[in-house]
Write a protein that holds these residues in place. Sequence first.
Motif, short mmCIF file in Angstrom:
data_model
loop_
_atom_site.label_atom_id
_atom_site.label_comp_id
_atom_site.label_asym_id
_atom_site.label_seq_id
_atom_site.Cartn_x
_atom_site.Cartn_y
_atom_site.Cartn_z
N GLU A 1 -133.70 55.75 21.63
CA GLU A 1 -132.71 54.73 21.99
C GLU A 1 -133.01 54.14 23.37
O GLU A 1 -132.84 52.94 23.57
CB GLU A 1 -131.30 55.33 21.99
N GLN B 1 -126.03 56.28 25.89
CA GLN B 1 -124.96 56.07 24.93
C GLN B 1 -124.04 54.90 25.34
O GLN B 1 -123.71 54.03 24.54
CB GLN B 1 -124.12 57.36 24.84
N GLU B 2 -123.67 54.92 26.60
CA GLU B 2 -122.77 53.87 27.11
C GLU B 2 -123.46 52.50 27.05
O GLU B 2 -122.85 51.50 26.67
CB GLU B 2 -122.38 54.21 28.56
N MET C 1 -125.79 51.54 24.98
CA MET C 1 -125.91 51.11 23.58
C MET C 1 -124.61 50.50 23.08
O MET C 1 -124.61 49.65 22.20
CB MET C 1 -126.24 52.31 22.69
N ALA C 2 -123.51 50.96 23.64
CA ALA C 2 -122.20 50.47 23.18
C ALA C 2 -121.90 49.07 23.69
O ALA C 2 -121.17 48.32 23.05
CB ALA C 2 -121.11 51.43 23.61
N ARG D 1 -126.26 55.92 31.55
CA ARG D 1 -126.18 56.69 30.31
C ARG D 1 -126.59 55.83 29.11
O ARG D 1 -126.10 54.70 28.94
CB ARG D 1 -124.76 57.19 30.09
N LYS E 1 -132.86 61.43 23.42
CA LYS E 1 -132.37 60.04 23.53
C LYS E 1 -133.50 59.06 23.84
O LYS E 1 -133.25 57.88 24.09
CB LYS E 1 -131.33 59.94 24.66
#
Length: 229
Positions: A100, A69-70, A72-73, A67, A97
Amino acid sequence: MNANDQPVAHGELIARYEAVRQRIADASHNAGRDPACIKLVAVSKTFSADDIRPLLAHGHRCFGENRVQEAMAKWPKLREQFPDLELHLIGPLQTNKTREAVRHFDVIQTLDREKLASSIAVELAKQARDVKLLIQVNTGLEAQKAGVGAVEAEAFLASCREKYGLNIYGLMCIPPVDAEPSPHFDELRHLATRLRLADISMGMSGDYERAIACGATIVRVGSAIFGAR
Ligand SMILES: *Cc1c(COP(=O)(O)O)cnc(C)c1O
């Protein structure tokens, strides 16, 4: 830390990693292949930066996340410390997305449709990035699974190259969970050979040795290294 908030014991993690490495070496030798030609992507999804760091400190540099989002964190900070790491996106990518994904990943293994090819091409140009791309093939022709059908793969590859100017390095598949994986692995290898693509990403914790026997050049191993998710 996994979903159960249990920190992963570092000694065990390194021992499991070394055991996977050994099994990759054994499977390669049994298949008459050079283990150096097999890339291990350590799949760190759901595990925290604190769980990943010991493996980086141990020298491993190639990781997979499913993922954006995960990833990027947790990865930008790790990358500051380990700039030579190689991050693979192995999960489905939505076009909203893409920006990113192109920024944070070095390899995208899940290219599977024209719209995504087009949006990746735009972002590669905008960001002046060089991201390796693999086409995901839905060998099981499962309705719920991403990937192009094997019969569409050749036309899709041509379109990626000719219409969007993309460099495609290989193919990736995820066989159906309940199926014997070897026929799917064989099919992906045959397809890659026919299309003259070098990289073949197949095999997870339960079947990476079989994938190596079938010609995998990239295996994606999560739970056998990090423990149960
Ligand atoms: C999670 C995942 C893996 C790793 O699975 P394990 O069974 O934990 O090794 C490999 N490939 C993909 C696409 C995944 O999503």
